[in-house]
Design a protein around this motif. Structure first.
Motif: not given
Length: 333
Positions: A313-328
């Protein structure tokens, strides 16, 4: 301190009734205690009217700050790690010098978080320095029991009589009334929570003879720690093939993976690991979706890395909001 230089915490001791010779002898003994869950005493200063102790500084702060500060959610795994680490640290102190060492002042503000978020105990006493005979290994166990109840309820002993609160619970069904509501959102950890509550109740027994030794507490908490890791592994497996939103991140509306794949998108960048797209959500919010290509980690490795990045959590780092992992597909938002 200048950036990059070591940081320390200075503890000023109330030195009434402690001779300078006795203090120095005690400091030499305390300084030899080295354990991963005990905050190391690095130096001390003594004069006729001033006695100081120099400890390592922990940037993650204390358990009190974590539970009662601005942190919104404290997950179960972190609470278990705090309990396990603190118990191990106290057990190490009790084992030193034939049981002559006690902590004497166990409370959330004296338990610090190391880089792995395990609890580390600090500010303990040599038995000869204790002002009262009531300080003992048994009283340490009682104080640790209060810490466990804090971890479970997220209430402070100053505001609520925690012992009276938990002793009013007679059944497992009613036990749910004392837990932190945030923990109750996760039914899979309910049995672990009840087990920790039972350990805490044993530790705060009125009779010192009925309290377990801290070494026994370590073993009981180790079983909960193993169960916690198994639960987390099962939860991770259930998230494969789903769009996972990280906690404590304002993402606007929660949506399914199909919506994100079908939404209009504009390419904003390409690289060796994949392509980034600008996507506009229904509420007008704009996110960037990074879709990976040519990268084939296991789901566990992928999840480990994105959740680690998500904690930043830093003002100069883009905040990761979500992720997805699937077969493709595999991507982050």
């Amino acid at each position: 301190m200048m950036d990059g230089e070591p940081r320390f915490v200075v503890k000023r001791l109330e030195s009434e009734g402690i001779s300078e010779l006795e203090f120095k002898r005690s400091m030499e003994i305390l300084g030899k205690v080295r354990h991963e869950n005990v905050v190391a005493l690095r130096a001390y200063y003594s004069s006729a009217d001033e006695k100081l102790m120099l400890y390592d500084y922990y940037s993650n702060g204390s358990v009190h700050s974590l539970l009662h500060g601005q942190t919104k959610n404290v997950d179960w795994e972190t609470r278990v790690k705090i309990a396990v680490g603190a118990a191990r640290g106290i057990a190490e102190i009790h084992n030193e010098f034939g049981g002559m060492l006690v902590h004497g002042n166990i409370k959330a503000s004296n338990i610090f978080l190391n880089q792995q978020l395990y609890g580390c105990v600090s500010y303990f006493l040599f038995s000869n320095m204790a002002k009262t005979r009531l300080i003992s290994t048994s009283s340490d166990v009682y104080s640790f029991g209060i810490l466990l109840l804090q971890l479970l309820t997220r209430k402070t002993p100053a505001a609520v009589n925690l012992v009276k609160l938990v002793n009013s619970v007679k059944t497992k069904e009613r036990a749910a009334n004392v837990f932190d509501p945030d923990l109750l959102k996760h039914p899979s950890i309910r049995e672990q929570m009840i087990k920790m509550l039972q350990i805490g109740i044993r530790c705060v027994a009125n009779s010192a003879k009925k309290r377990p030794k801290i070494s026994e507490v370590v073993e009981m908490l180790a079983d909960i720690d193993i169960s916690s890791r198994v639960s987390r592994s099962l939860d991770s497996m259930s998230q494969e093939g789903k769009l996972v939103f990280l906690e404590d991140v304002n993402v606007g509306p929660v949506f399914e993976i199909e919506y994100l794949l079908e939404a209009s998108a504009e390419v904003v960048g390409k690289g060796s690991f994949g392509t980034s797209y600008k996507t506009i959500l229904d509420n007008g919010s704009i996110v960037v979706v990074k879709r990976f290509k040519g990268v084939n980690p296991t789901f566990k490795d992928f999840q480990k890395h994105v959740e680690l990045f998500g904690r930043m959590n830093h003002m100069n780092i883009g905040r990761l909001k979500a992720y997805y992992y699937g077969r493709e597909n595999a991507f982050v938002v």
